[in-house]
Design a protein around this motif. Structure first.
Motif, short mmCIF file in Angstrom:
data_model
loop_
_atom_site.label_atom_id
_atom_site.label_comp_id
_atom_site.label_asym_id
_atom_site.label_seq_id
_atom_site.Cartn_x
_atom_site.Cartn_y
_atom_site.Cartn_z
N ASP A 1 1.07 -12.68 -5.23
CA ASP A 1 0.50 -11.43 -4.72
C ASP A 1 0.70 -11.38 -3.21
N LEU A 2 1.54 -10.45 -2.74
CA LEU A 2 1.91 -10.37 -1.32
C LEU A 2 1.47 -9.03 -0.76
N TRP A 3 0.67 -9.07 0.33
CA TRP A 3 0.18 -7.87 1.01
C TRP A 3 0.75 -7.80 2.43
N PHE A 4 1.10 -6.58 2.86
CA PHE A 4 1.29 -6.30 4.29
C PHE A 4 0.07 -5.52 4.74
N ARG A 5 -0.84 -6.22 5.42
CA ARG A 5 -2.15 -5.67 5.76
C ARG A 5 -2.73 -4.96 4.52
N ASP A 6 -3.24 -3.71 4.67
CA ASP A 6 -3.73 -3.00 3.50
C ASP A 6 -2.80 -1.84 3.13
N ARG A 7 -1.55 -1.92 3.61
CA ARG A 7 -0.65 -0.78 3.47
C ARG A 7 0.35 -0.92 2.33
N PHE A 8 0.74 -2.14 2.03
CA PHE A 8 1.83 -2.34 1.07
C PHE A 8 1.59 -3.64 0.31
N ARG A 9 1.90 -3.62 -0.98
CA ARG A 9 1.63 -4.79 -1.83
C ARG A 9 2.73 -4.96 -2.86
N VAL A 10 3.08 -6.22 -3.13
CA VAL A 10 3.97 -6.56 -4.24
C VAL A 10 3.24 -7.59 -5.10
N PHE A 11 3.09 -7.28 -6.38
CA PHE A 11 2.40 -8.19 -7.31
C PHE A 11 3.31 -8.45 -8.50
N VAL A 12 3.54 -9.74 -8.79
CA VAL A 12 4.39 -10.14 -9.91
C VAL A 12 3.65 -11.19 -10.72
#
Length: 525
Positions: free
Chosen positions: A197-208
């Motif tokens: 689970d990778l977040w860029f602050r609260d703006r963008f997320r990638v979840f696999v």
């Protein structure tokens, strides 16, 4: 046995349910405001998610701000996580001082309050890893630590955050007359899930999330939901598209599990080895009291030998709103459209080729965390095939009571579930309710022989806690058909028995379920 990376811790029922939901505002206003501090749910945020084993962690009452104390950092409160509504027939979990796992008891670890379990203290999870909140690990005042903390909240510079984790689950299953077939079955199911689970602050997320489901030693051929070799259960991106009333709105695109409200119509399928997932787009806004979800999805079909893909003949779209007027109260109002172009039939019944609109509302609440209620009404219209209009309904009405100071911390629920059937299937108007995509293995008995279609089910539930780490859940169901000429539908919504003449009558039978869950440690149930 379940291991997880747990770091820290028809009409009568329909009308009753609809009347109770309509009366929701007056019931809410009659509820005295709670004098206790808010509770943290399994996601770590102020939440009232309720399933067997969910945590109930007391927060300190609010105090005056200390001018010398620095304000909380961005990562203490971010990224945002959803507050998930409670399921039905919920227990009230033990709280206060005590041991909260077998390991606590063995090591003499006497806690003043439940640990910050980010997962429920129960083996069957009603939510997915992408809603698990480890934000508390970034609080300077956090005093709870675990060997697996290194898997979560990994800061990559000032703006990026990485988390990981997973689950290994083993089930041995022995069936006498599997699915009323007269054939016995015996199998070992092994499931492995790993996520990033990778977040860029609260703006963008990638979840696999990776899933591998295996079945060994079968007597009968494995079911479709038993085996799925090395596939993706979740693979999506979230993009923050707006702030509405200072609360974020996101667009989610990709493969995703979806669960909303009571999950009677749209929920997890955690009990089966492959779970359930969809592919599509979902926009959602989450706030302190009001959430909105819009979605367009296609169900993903498990494939044991190839990469899973969607059923291109099915779509599910809808609008779902949740209002939380006060702690412990949830009001859902929703509208979903389901289209199925598969031409399927079984036992002389058309089970595919339909356009279906489902309108529903639910009100779950409590008074003084002692008296509980749960009412839901569902209404369906549409068209079956090219010639039959659909008019169907379902309803749930439940009342519960929790004895706060009694031994074993008991909670009891009495429910009445109803879903309409068809007096003359295949002719004229179709009146069999369609259960869509429910949270399986939870509401209508653990044998999975009964679904929310053509059924009447008065049922009782009793929860007991001999220790803080032992859940005893006893259920009783008495089933009978809403219409004798229609079929008995199983937990997957498939017809499994039918007498077209109706002479077999409406009585289906009784079911008793006895479930005992042990929390062995923070990581094992």
């Amino acid at each position: 046995m379940l291991w997880q990376d747990r770091a820290k811790p028809f009409s009568l029922a329909f009308n009753l349910a609809l009347a109770a939901i309509i009366a929701a505002p007056s019931l809410v206003s009659a509820q005295a405001p709670s004098e206790t501090a808010p509770l943290r749910g399994p996601l770590g945020l102020p939440s009232d998610q309720g399933v067997p084993g969910d945590p109930k962690i007391e927060l300190l009452p609010p105090t005056e701000k200390d001018p010398a104390k620095p304000p909380p950092s961005f990562w203490e409160k971010n990224p945002p996580y959803r507050s998930i509504p409670k399921l039905g027939n919920l227990p009230v979990l033990p709280s206060g001082p005590g041991n909260y796992s077998l390991r606590d008891w063995w090591e003499g670890n006497y806690r003043e309050a439940p640990p910050k379990f980010p997962y429920p203290r129960f083996a069957v999870m009603p939510f997915d890893f992408y809603d698990v909140n480890f934000n508390y690990l970034d609080s300077p005042s956090n005093q709870e630590h675990d060997w697996s903390d290194c898997l979560h909240r990994i800061h990559l510079g000032d703006n990026w955050l990485l988390s990981s984790g997973g689950e290994v689950r083993y089930m041995y299953m022995n069936f006498n007359s599997f699915a009323l077939s007269g054939k016995d079955d015996d199998k070992n199911l092994l499931r492995t899930r790993v996520y990033g689970d990778l977040w860029f602050r609260d703006r963008f997320r990638v979840f696999v999330e990776f899933l591998d489901a295996q079945s060994y030693g079968n007597v009968l051929p494995p079911q479709v939901t038993d085996v799925d070799h090395s596939d993706l259960m979740n693979a999506f991106i979230d993009v923050k598209i707006a702030d509405i009333a200072d609360k974020p709105t996101y667009l989610r695109v990709g493969r995703q599990t979806v669960y909303l409200g009571s999950q009677r119509l749209l929920g997890q399928l955690d009990w089966v080895n492959t779970n359930r997932t969809f592919q599509g787009a979902r926009a959602f806004r989450q706030g302190e009291k009001f959430d909105v979800d819009m979605f367009y999805l296609q169900p993903v079909i498990p494939n044991a030998t190839k990469f899973d893909w969607v059923d291109t003949q099915q779509t599910l779209s809808g609008l779902w709103t949740t209002y939380r007027p006060q702690k412990g109260h949830f009001i859902d109002v929703y509208d979903m459209v389901s289209r199925n172009r598969n031409e399927t039939s079984k036992l002389g019944l058309n089970t595919g080729s339909f356009d279906l609109n489902t309108l529903g509302a639910r009100y779950l609440g409590n008074k003084d965390e002692t008296f509980y209620w749960d009412f839901e009404a569902m209404f369906q219209t549409g068209q079956q095939g090219s010639a039959h209009n659909i008019l169907a309904q379902a309803a749930t009405a439940g009342l519960g009571w929790h004895w706060k100071d009694a031994p074993l911390n008991p909670t009891v629920w009495a429910y009445f579930d109803y879903a309409s059937g068809d007096h003359n299937p295949g002719a004229g108007r179709s009146t069999t309710f369609n259960q869509l995509f429910p949270f399986g293995h939870y509401y209508l008995g653990w044998l999975d022989l009964v679904g929310r279609q053509n059924i009447i089910d008065p049922n009782l539930h009793l929860y007991l806690y001999p220790t803080n780490w032992t859940t005893i859940w006893i259920q009783y169901h008495h089933f009978w058909l809403a219409n004798a000429n229609d079929a008995l539908y199983n937990a997957a919504g498939n017809p499994i028995l039918r007498d077209p003449t109706g002479r077999a009558g409406r009585d289906v039978g009784d079911e008793f379920d006895f479930t005992v869950n042990f929390t062995l440690s923070k990581h094992t149930n």
